[in-house]
Design a protein around this motif. Structure first.
Motif, PDB file in Angstrom:
ATOM      1  N   TRP A  54     -89.448 -42.282  27.129  1.00  0.00           N
ATOM      2  CA  TRP A  54     -89.337 -43.664  26.668  1.00  0.00           C
ATOM      3  C   TRP A  54     -88.412 -43.710  25.466  1.00  0.00           C
ATOM      4  CZ3 TRP A  54     -91.012 -47.681  29.365  1.00  0.00           C
ATOM      5  CH2 TRP A  54     -91.944 -47.422  30.385  1.00  0.00           C
ATOM      6  N   HIS A  55     -87.515 -44.685  25.457  1.00  0.00           N
ATOM      7  CA  HIS A  55     -86.523 -44.829  24.400  1.00  0.00           C
ATOM      8  C   HIS A  55     -86.635 -46.219  23.781  1.00  0.00           C
ATOM      9  CE1 HIS A  55     -84.641 -41.311  26.287  1.00  0.00           C
ATOM     10  NE2 HIS A  55     -84.873 -41.942  27.426  1.00  0.00           N
ATOM     11  N   ARG A  56     -86.585 -46.256  22.455  1.00  0.00           N
ATOM     12  CA  ARG A  56     -86.553 -47.533  21.745  1.00  0.00           C
ATOM     13  C   ARG A  56     -85.097 -47.941  21.568  1.00  0.00           C
ATOM     14  NH1 ARG A  56     -91.354 -48.296  18.182  1.00  0.00           N
ATOM     15  NH2 ARG A  56     -92.738 -46.564  18.646  1.00  0.00           N
ATOM     16  N   VAL A  57     -84.797 -49.189  21.896  1.00  0.00           N
ATOM     17  CA  VAL A  57     -83.432 -49.705  21.781  1.00  0.00           C
ATOM     18  C   VAL A  57     -83.493 -50.988  20.960  1.00  0.00           C
ATOM     19  CG1 VAL A  57     -81.438 -50.594  23.050  1.00  0.00           C
ATOM     20  CG2 VAL A  57     -82.808 -48.734  24.024  1.00  0.00           C
ATOM     21  N   VAL A  58     -82.561 -51.116  20.005  1.00  0.00           N
ATOM     22  CA  VAL A  58     -82.480 -52.319  19.176  1.00  0.00           C
ATOM     23  C   VAL A  58     -81.070 -52.873  19.285  1.00  0.00           C
ATOM     24  CG1 VAL A  58     -82.759 -53.301  16.876  1.00  0.00           C
ATOM     25  CG2 VAL A  58     -84.160 -51.352  17.561  1.00  0.00           C
ATOM     26  N   ILE A  59     -80.974 -54.166  19.590  1.00  0.00           N
ATOM     27  CA  ILE A  59     -79.679 -54.832  19.723  1.00  0.00           C
ATOM     28  C   ILE A  59     -79.499 -55.776  18.538  1.00  0.00           C
ATOM     29  CG2 ILE A  59     -78.232 -56.326  21.146  1.00  0.00           C
ATOM     30  CD1 ILE A  59     -79.856 -55.374  23.577  1.00  0.00           C
ATOM     31  N   PHE A  60     -78.486 -55.508  17.710  1.00  0.00           N
ATOM     32  CA  PHE A  60     -78.144 -56.366  16.578  1.00  0.00           C
ATOM     33  C   PHE A  60     -76.951 -57.260  16.889  1.00  0.00           C
ATOM     34  CE2 PHE A  60     -80.297 -52.840  14.364  1.00  0.00           C
ATOM     35  CZ  PHE A  60     -81.248 -53.570  13.676  1.00  0.00           C
ATOM     36  N   ASN A  61     -76.201 -56.946  17.939  1.00  0.00           N
ATOM     37  CA  ASN A  61     -75.031 -57.718  18.326  1.00  0.00           C
ATOM     38  C   ASN A  61     -75.493 -59.072  18.880  1.00  0.00           C
ATOM     39  OD1 ASN A  61     -73.106 -58.752  20.365  1.00  0.00           O
ATOM     40  ND2 ASN A  61     -71.885 -56.998  19.726  1.00  0.00           N
ATOM     41  N   PRO A  62     -75.081 -60.199  18.269  1.00  0.00           N
ATOM     42  CA  PRO A  62     -75.582 -61.514  18.708  1.00  0.00           C
ATOM     43  C   PRO A  62     -75.281 -61.844  20.167  1.00  0.00           C
ATOM     44  CG  PRO A  62     -74.407 -61.708  16.617  1.00  0.00           C
ATOM     45  CD  PRO A  62     -74.186 -60.310  17.112  1.00  0.00           C
ATOM     46  N   GLN A  63     -74.071 -61.488  20.646  1.00  0.00           N
ATOM     47  CA  GLN A  63     -73.720 -61.806  22.027  1.00  0.00           C
ATOM     48  C   GLN A  63     -74.545 -60.963  23.004  1.00  0.00           C
ATOM     49  OE1 GLN A  63     -71.333 -61.104  19.648  1.00  0.00           O
ATOM     50  NE2 GLN A  63     -70.590 -63.180  19.341  1.00  0.00           N
ATOM     51  N   LEU A  64     -74.696 -59.666  22.711  1.00  0.00           N
ATOM     52  CA  LEU A  64     -75.509 -58.815  23.583  1.00  0.00           C
ATOM     53  C   LEU A  64     -76.978 -59.228  23.525  1.00  0.00           C
ATOM     54  CD1 LEU A  64     -73.963 -55.279  22.963  1.00  0.00           C
ATOM     55  CD2 LEU A  64     -73.437 -56.919  24.769  1.00  0.00           C
ATOM     56  N   ALA A  65     -77.433 -59.665  22.359  1.00  0.00           N
ATOM     57  CA  ALA A  65     -78.822 -60.134  22.214  1.00  0.00           C
ATOM     58  C   ALA A  65     -79.058 -61.360  23.103  1.00  0.00           C
ATOM     59  CB  ALA A  65     -79.124 -60.454  20.756  1.00  0.00           C
ATOM     60  N   ASP A  66     -78.095 -62.279  23.140  1.00  0.00           N
ATOM     61  CA  ASP A  66     -78.225 -63.466  24.000  1.00  0.00           C
ATOM     62  C   ASP A  66     -78.293 -63.079  25.467  1.00  0.00           C
ATOM     63  OD1 ASP A  66     -78.252 -65.268  21.885  1.00  0.00           O
ATOM     64  OD2 ASP A  66     -76.088 -65.665  21.993  1.00  0.00           O
ATOM     65  N   ILE A  67     -77.436 -62.136  25.887  1.00  0.00           N
ATOM     66  CA  ILE A  67     -77.434 -61.677  27.277  1.00  0.00           C
ATOM     67  C   ILE A  67     -78.772 -61.026  27.607  1.00  0.00           C
ATOM     68  CG2 ILE A  67     -76.373 -60.048  28.910  1.00  0.00           C
ATOM     69  CD1 ILE A  67     -74.634 -62.533  28.202  1.00  0.00           C
ATOM     70  N   ALA A  68     -79.267 -60.159  26.721  1.00  0.00           N
ATOM     71  CA  ALA A  68     -80.543 -59.479  26.952  1.00  0.00           C
ATOM     72  C   ALA A  68     -81.676 -60.483  27.060  1.00  0.00           C
ATOM     73  CB  ALA A  68     -80.814 -58.475  25.834  1.00  0.00           C
ATOM     74  N   GLU A  69     -81.682 -61.467  26.180  1.00  0.00           N
ATOM     75  CA  GLU A  69     -82.746 -62.473  26.195  1.00  0.00           C
ATOM     76  C   GLU A  69     -82.724 -63.290  27.486  1.00  0.00           C
ATOM     77  OE1 GLU A  69     -84.545 -65.936  23.292  1.00  0.00           O
ATOM     78  OE2 GLU A  69     -82.376 -65.564  23.220  1.00  0.00           O
ATOM     79  N   ARG A  70     -81.535 -63.633  27.958  1.00  0.00           N
ATOM     80  CA  ARG A  70     -81.414 -64.487  29.136  1.00  0.00           C
ATOM     81  C   ARG A  70     -81.668 -63.764  30.451  1.00  0.00           C
ATOM     82  NH1 ARG A  70     -75.865 -67.410  28.901  1.00  0.00           N
ATOM     83  NH2 ARG A  70     -76.638 -68.241  30.854  1.00  0.00           N
ATOM     84  N   TYR A  71     -81.219 -62.502  30.570  1.00  0.00           N
ATOM     85  CA  TYR A  71     -81.188 -61.863  31.880  1.00  0.00           C
ATOM     86  C   TYR A  71     -82.117 -60.670  32.061  1.00  0.00           C
ATOM     87  CZ  TYR A  71     -77.057 -64.728  32.511  1.00  0.00           C
ATOM     88  OH  TYR A  71     -76.201 -65.785  32.603  1.00  0.00           O
ATOM     89  N   LEU A  72     -82.607 -60.081  30.979  1.00  0.00           N
ATOM     90  CA  LEU A  72     -83.432 -58.885  31.134  1.00  0.00           C
ATOM     91  C   LEU A  72     -84.915 -59.224  31.166  1.00  0.00           C
ATOM     92  CD1 LEU A  72     -81.639 -56.330  28.785  1.00  0.00           C
ATOM     93  CD2 LEU A  72     -81.387 -56.637  31.255  1.00  0.00           C
ATOM     94  N   HIS A  73     -85.664 -58.446  31.924  1.00  0.00           N
ATOM     95  CA  HIS A  73     -87.107 -58.594  32.015  1.00  0.00           C
ATOM     96  C   HIS A  73     -87.698 -57.236  32.374  1.00  0.00           C
ATOM     97  CE1 HIS A  73     -86.633 -58.516  36.381  1.00  0.00           C
ATOM     98  NE2 HIS A  73     -85.602 -59.317  36.187  1.00  0.00           N
ATOM     99  N   LYS A  74     -88.993 -57.127  32.316  1.00  0.00           N
ATOM    100  CA  LYS A  74     -89.662 -55.868  32.639  1.00  0.00           C
ATOM    101  C   LYS A  74     -89.187 -55.370  34.006  1.00  0.00           C
ATOM    102  CE  LYS A  74     -94.145 -53.724  33.258  1.00  0.00           C
ATOM    103  NZ  LYS A  74     -95.589 -53.892  33.198  1.00  0.00           N
ATOM    104  N   GLY A  75     -88.788 -54.098  34.067  1.00  0.00           N
ATOM    105  CA  GLY A  75     -88.337 -53.495  35.311  1.00  0.00           C
ATOM    106  C   GLY A  75     -86.832 -53.555  35.527  1.00  0.00           C
ATOM    107  N   SER A  76     -86.110 -54.353  34.738  1.00  0.00           N
ATOM    108  CA  SER A  76     -84.653 -54.456  34.900  1.00  0.00           C
ATOM    109  C   SER A  76     -83.998 -53.092  34.716  1.00  0.00           C
ATOM    110  CB  SER A  76     -84.055 -55.412  33.858  1.00  0.00           C
ATOM    111  OG  SER A  76     -84.479 -56.723  34.064  1.00  0.00           O
TER     112      SER A  76
END
Length: 156
Positions: A54-76
């Motif tokens: 298991w790896h912890r990942v943190v996104i500080f980039n605003p554009q990548l954060a928006d993409i992650a919020e919109r399109y990612l979900h458990k299992g992606s």
């Protein structure tokens, strides 16, 4: 020789929905847990074995954060490219604790969505989002799909 390189590439699945938070200044931060697995056949028993990290990942980039919020979900399934960072913090008892994370900063890091978009688009239509400073801060370009027919006249 150049100094040193701190680069991490992960291809895995999200273990939970992204956790979204905001700094006091309003900057979005996304925390992910990504699972990567090794599978092998045990030589003595012939049994299939698997180990998950298991790896912890943190996104500080605003554009990548928006993409992650919109399109990612458990299992992606995702491709993540970032840097390792270790930070120190104090827990509730005042003890010093350390955690190491893969970090995608403002002008570095990549995120590729390896699943279908949920709109029926095939998995071959992946998008790569980069934290590079080109253009609007991120590039959406298709990932090259493997060639369907590799039969050619090359003798090796």
């Amino acid at each position: 020789m150049a100094g040193s390189i701190n680069k991490v590439i992960l291809v895995g699945n999200l273990g939970a929905d992204p956790r979204i938070s905001n700094t006091p200044s309003g900057t979005k931060i996304v925390n992910l847990t990504v699972a990567t697995s090794d599978v092998w056949k045990d030589k003595t028993s012939g049994e299939r074995k698997e180990r998950t990290e298991w790896h912890r990942v943190v996104i500080f980039n605003p554009q990548l954060a928006d993409i992650a919020e919109r399109y990612l979900h458990k299992g992606s399934k995702v491709y993540i490219e970032g840097q390792l960072q270790t930070r120190k913090w104090e827990d509730n008892t005042g003890a010093e604790r350390y955690t190491t994370e893969v970090v995608l900063q403002n002008f570095s890091g990549n995120l590729a969505l390896l699943d279908s978009r949920g709109d029926g688009a095939p998995a071959g239509g992946n998008d790569v989002f980069s934290g590079s400073p080109s253009g609007a801060g991120w590039d959406a370009s298709p990932v090259a799909a493997p060639a369907a027919d590799l039969d050619d006249d090359i003798p090796f």
